[in-house]
Enzyme design. Sequence first.
Site, PDB file in Angstrom:
ATOM      1  N   CYS A   1       0.746  -1.271  -0.008  1.00 45.91           N
ATOM      2  CA  CYS A   1       0.025   0.000  -0.180  1.00 45.91           C
ATOM      3  C   CYS A   1       0.935   1.371  -0.042  1.00 45.91           C
ATOM      4  O   CYS A   1       0.310   2.479  -0.162  1.00 45.91           O
ATOM      5  CB  CYS A   1      -1.067  -0.185   1.046  1.00 45.91           C
ATOM      6  SG  CYS A   1      -2.075  -1.257   1.062  1.00 45.91           S
TER       7      CYS A   1
ATOM      8  N   HIS B   1      -3.234   7.430   2.903  1.00 42.82           N
ATOM      9  CA  HIS B   1      -3.719   6.155   2.339  1.00 42.82           C
ATOM     10  C   HIS B   1      -5.019   5.832   2.848  1.00 42.82           C
ATOM     11  O   HIS B   1      -5.148   5.774   3.732  1.00 42.82           O
ATOM     12  CB  HIS B   1      -2.660   4.894   2.599  1.00 42.82           C
ATOM     13  CG  HIS B   1      -3.164   3.612   2.325  1.00 42.82           C
ATOM     14  ND1 HIS B   1      -3.481   3.351   0.990  1.00 42.82           N
ATOM     15  CD2 HIS B   1      -3.254   2.623   2.850  1.00 42.82           C
ATOM     16  CE1 HIS B   1      -3.661   2.165   0.861  1.00 42.82           C
ATOM     17  NE2 HIS B   1      -3.649   1.496   2.101  1.00 42.82           N
TER      18      HIS B   1
ATOM     19  N   ASN C   1     -10.167   0.365  -0.111  1.00 40.73           N
ATOM     20  CA  ASN C   1      -9.016   0.316  -0.148  1.00 40.73           C
ATOM     21  C   ASN C   1      -8.528   0.082  -1.504  1.00 40.73           C
ATOM     22  O   ASN C   1      -8.115  -1.195  -1.771  1.00 40.73           O
ATOM     23  CB  ASN C   1      -8.207  -0.419   0.995  1.00 40.73           C
ATOM     24  CG  ASN C   1      -6.972  -0.474   1.044  1.00 40.73           C
ATOM     25  OD1 ASN C   1      -6.029   0.010   0.308  1.00 40.73           O
ATOM     26  ND2 ASN C   1      -6.087  -1.162   2.326  1.00 40.73           N
TER      27      ASN C   1
HETATM   28  O1  UT7 Z   1      -3.993  -0.900   3.405  1.00 40.03           O
HETATM   29  C1  UT7 Z   1      -2.861  -2.009   4.245  1.00 40.03           C
HETATM   30  C2  UT7 Z   1      -3.101  -1.707   5.549  1.00 40.03           C
HETATM   31  N1  UT7 Z   1      -4.365  -2.463   5.773  1.00 40.03           N
HETATM   32  C3  UT7 Z   1      -5.052  -1.810   7.098  1.00 40.03           C
HETATM   33  O2  UT7 Z   1      -4.585  -0.720   7.497  1.00 40.03           O
HETATM   34  C4  UT7 Z   1      -6.158  -2.184   7.706  1.00 40.03           C
HETATM   35  C5  UT7 Z   1      -6.254  -2.446   8.967  1.00 40.03           C
HETATM   36  N2  UT7 Z   1      -7.102  -3.153   9.712  1.00 40.03           N
HETATM   37  C6  UT7 Z   1      -8.461  -2.607   9.878  1.00 40.03           C
HETATM   38  O3  UT7 Z   1      -8.927  -1.730   9.167  1.00 40.03           O
HETATM   39  C7  UT7 Z   1      -9.471  -3.455  10.804  1.00 40.03           C
HETATM   40  O4  UT7 Z   1      -8.706  -4.288  11.687  1.00 40.03           O
HETATM   41  C8  UT7 Z   1     -10.493  -4.189   9.990  1.00 40.03           C
HETATM   42  C9  UT7 Z   1     -11.434  -3.417   9.496  1.00 40.03           C
HETATM   43  C10 UT7 Z   1      -9.894  -5.118   9.257  1.00 40.03           C
HETATM   44  C11 UT7 Z   1     -11.177  -5.031  11.244  1.00 40.03           C
HETATM   45  O5  UT7 Z   1     -11.859  -4.092  12.328  1.00 40.03           O
HETATM   46  P1  UT7 Z   1     -11.479  -4.217  13.823  1.00 40.03           P
HETATM   47  O6  UT7 Z   1     -12.288  -3.302  14.422  1.00 40.03           O
HETATM   48  O7  UT7 Z   1      -9.991  -4.385  14.031  1.00 40.03           O
HETATM   49  O8  UT7 Z   1     -12.502  -5.799  13.830  1.00 40.03           O
HETATM   50  P2  UT7 Z   1     -11.983  -7.238  14.647  1.00 40.03           P
HETATM   51  O9  UT7 Z   1     -11.060  -7.736  13.385  1.00 40.03           O
HETATM   52  O10 UT7 Z   1     -11.146  -6.843  15.956  1.00 40.03           O
HETATM   53  O11 UT7 Z   1     -13.199  -7.908  14.741  1.00 40.03           O
HETATM   54  C12 UT7 Z   1     -14.128  -7.361  15.546  1.00 40.03           C
HETATM   55  C13 UT7 Z   1     -15.394  -8.129  15.670  1.00 40.03           C
HETATM   56  C14 UT7 Z   1     -14.939  -9.791  15.801  1.00 40.03           C
HETATM   57  O12 UT7 Z   1     -16.089 -10.329  16.494  1.00 40.03           O
HETATM   58  P3  UT7 Z   1     -16.042 -10.645  18.030  1.00 40.03           P
HETATM   59  O13 UT7 Z   1     -14.794 -11.605  17.837  1.00 40.03           O
HETATM   60  O14 UT7 Z   1     -15.698  -9.488  18.610  1.00 40.03           O
HETATM   61  O15 UT7 Z   1     -17.258 -11.333  18.262  1.00 40.03           O
HETATM   62  C15 UT7 Z   1     -14.905 -10.275  14.310  1.00 40.03           C
HETATM   63  O16 UT7 Z   1     -15.285 -11.563  14.244  1.00 40.03           O
HETATM   64  O17 UT7 Z   1     -16.045  -8.077  14.332  1.00 40.03           O
HETATM   65  C16 UT7 Z   1     -16.236  -9.439  13.653  1.00 40.03           C
HETATM   66  N3  UT7 Z   1     -15.915  -8.903  12.361  1.00 40.03           N
HETATM   67  C17 UT7 Z   1     -16.842  -8.812  11.287  1.00 40.03           C
HETATM   68  N4  UT7 Z   1     -18.304  -8.644  11.598  1.00 40.03           N
HETATM   69  C18 UT7 Z   1     -19.037  -8.118  10.529  1.00 40.03           C
HETATM   70  C19 UT7 Z   1     -14.820  -9.115  11.741  1.00 40.03           C
HETATM   71  N5  UT7 Z   1     -15.047  -8.759  10.267  1.00 40.03           N
HETATM   72  C20 UT7 Z   1     -16.317  -8.404  10.102  1.00 40.03           C
HETATM   73  C21 UT7 Z   1     -17.008  -8.195   9.009  1.00 40.03           C
HETATM   74  N6  UT7 Z   1     -18.545  -8.012   9.374  1.00 40.03           N
HETATM   75  N7  UT7 Z   1     -16.714  -7.744   7.800  1.00 40.03           N
END
Ligand code: UT7
Length: 331
Positions: free
Chosen positions: A116, A256, A286
């Site tokens: 990225c 970004h 993204n």
């Molecule tokens: O460009 C390259 C660099 N990339 C980035 O900068 C991306 C960086 N990461 C992120 O943007 C975020 O970590 C994500 C958007 C990918 C995920 O967001 P998060 O707030 O970190 O969520 P998480 O992975 O901690 O998941 C929180 C909860 C989980 O459920 P529990 O365990 O709390 O019950 C996940 O299973 O949300 C759940 N979850 C979803 N729910 C609905 C994960 N993905 C989804 C989804 N829809 N798509």
Amino acid sequence: MSKITAAITGVGAYLPEYRLTNKILESMVDTNDEWITTRTGIKERRILKEDGKGTSYLAIKAAQDLINKKGIDPKDIELVIVATATPDMKAASTAAFTATNIGATNAFSFDLEAACSSFLFGMSVAARYIESGKYKNVLLIGADKNSSMINYKDRATCIIFGDGAGAVLFEPNQEGLGLQDELLRSNGEGREFLHAQYGGSSYPSTPEAIAEGKHFVFQEGKTVFKNAVFNMADVTERILERNNLTNDDISWLAAHQANKRIIEATANRVSLDPAKVMMNIHKYGNTTSATLPLLLHDYESQLKKGDKIIFAAFGGGFTWGSIYLTWAYNS
Ligand code: UT7
């Protein structure tokens, strides 16, 4: 003789027509519009659907948009850099194919891959060629067909990425406008948290790996998120400090577009007015190497000669950095 600075003198873009909305994703994986919107800021992304069309298709269209807008002769372009994490093919330069197809027949060309951060690092490279005094027209394209490496059954990644391309022309500037300073970094320990493991030289594709989906992008979101917030904010703060810039001096932050919360955290660190934060993640998601030029494209009509723009990016590898550039024209 005053130092030659490398300025951006034109912008072009291309986005595929198909819109993959949050609503459509709800029918594909266990997710919902509310979660995606609050956690990422994304509403829809564009996807290049047609078979056989790769990143070069996006890159060519973006370059042609720039060439037509500026009315330049492609034969005057001396170098074409395609910043991308999704080249058309292995062992064949996507940039070479792109350059030939836009009529840049006098140019040499190469791909630049830093996930990225590819476009950000590409800005640095393009500027060095211009500053050398040997090159007058360097075309830098950021293009990615992320849909080619996304598993549309994995809700952790498929909601984030989209396809698109943006292009900028770098030319010498006699007024000192253009790229002023840069702070670019990388740390290879990060690759375990964001990668597509199979399909490269370490692990060539096998039928078994493909059956298990190991050629798709894997991301440990939380770890990437934390590193992105910390590092993007850190380099942004440091580049302001070492150029004696306050938040009032800054006209725009072009960060970004990976997650709205990461962008806002970076802006907050330097107490930047939200009105100065470029944002289009809601429309495109993204797009990896294309996010920064797509921001310039969408905000071009609001940019004024002399505007101080801070660019920032973070991506796989890990790779990250910040660039301070002054805008060189009124549209
Ligand atoms: O460009 C390259 C660099 N990339 C980035 O900068 C991306 C960086 N990461 C992120 O943007 C975020 O970590 C994500 C958007 C990918 C995920 O967001 P998060 O707030 O970190 O969520 P998480 O992975 O901690 O998941 C929180 C909860 C989980 O459920 P529990 O365990 O709390 O019950 C996940 O299973 O949300 C759940 N979850 C979803 N729910 C609905 C994960 N993905 C989804 C989804 N829809 N798509």
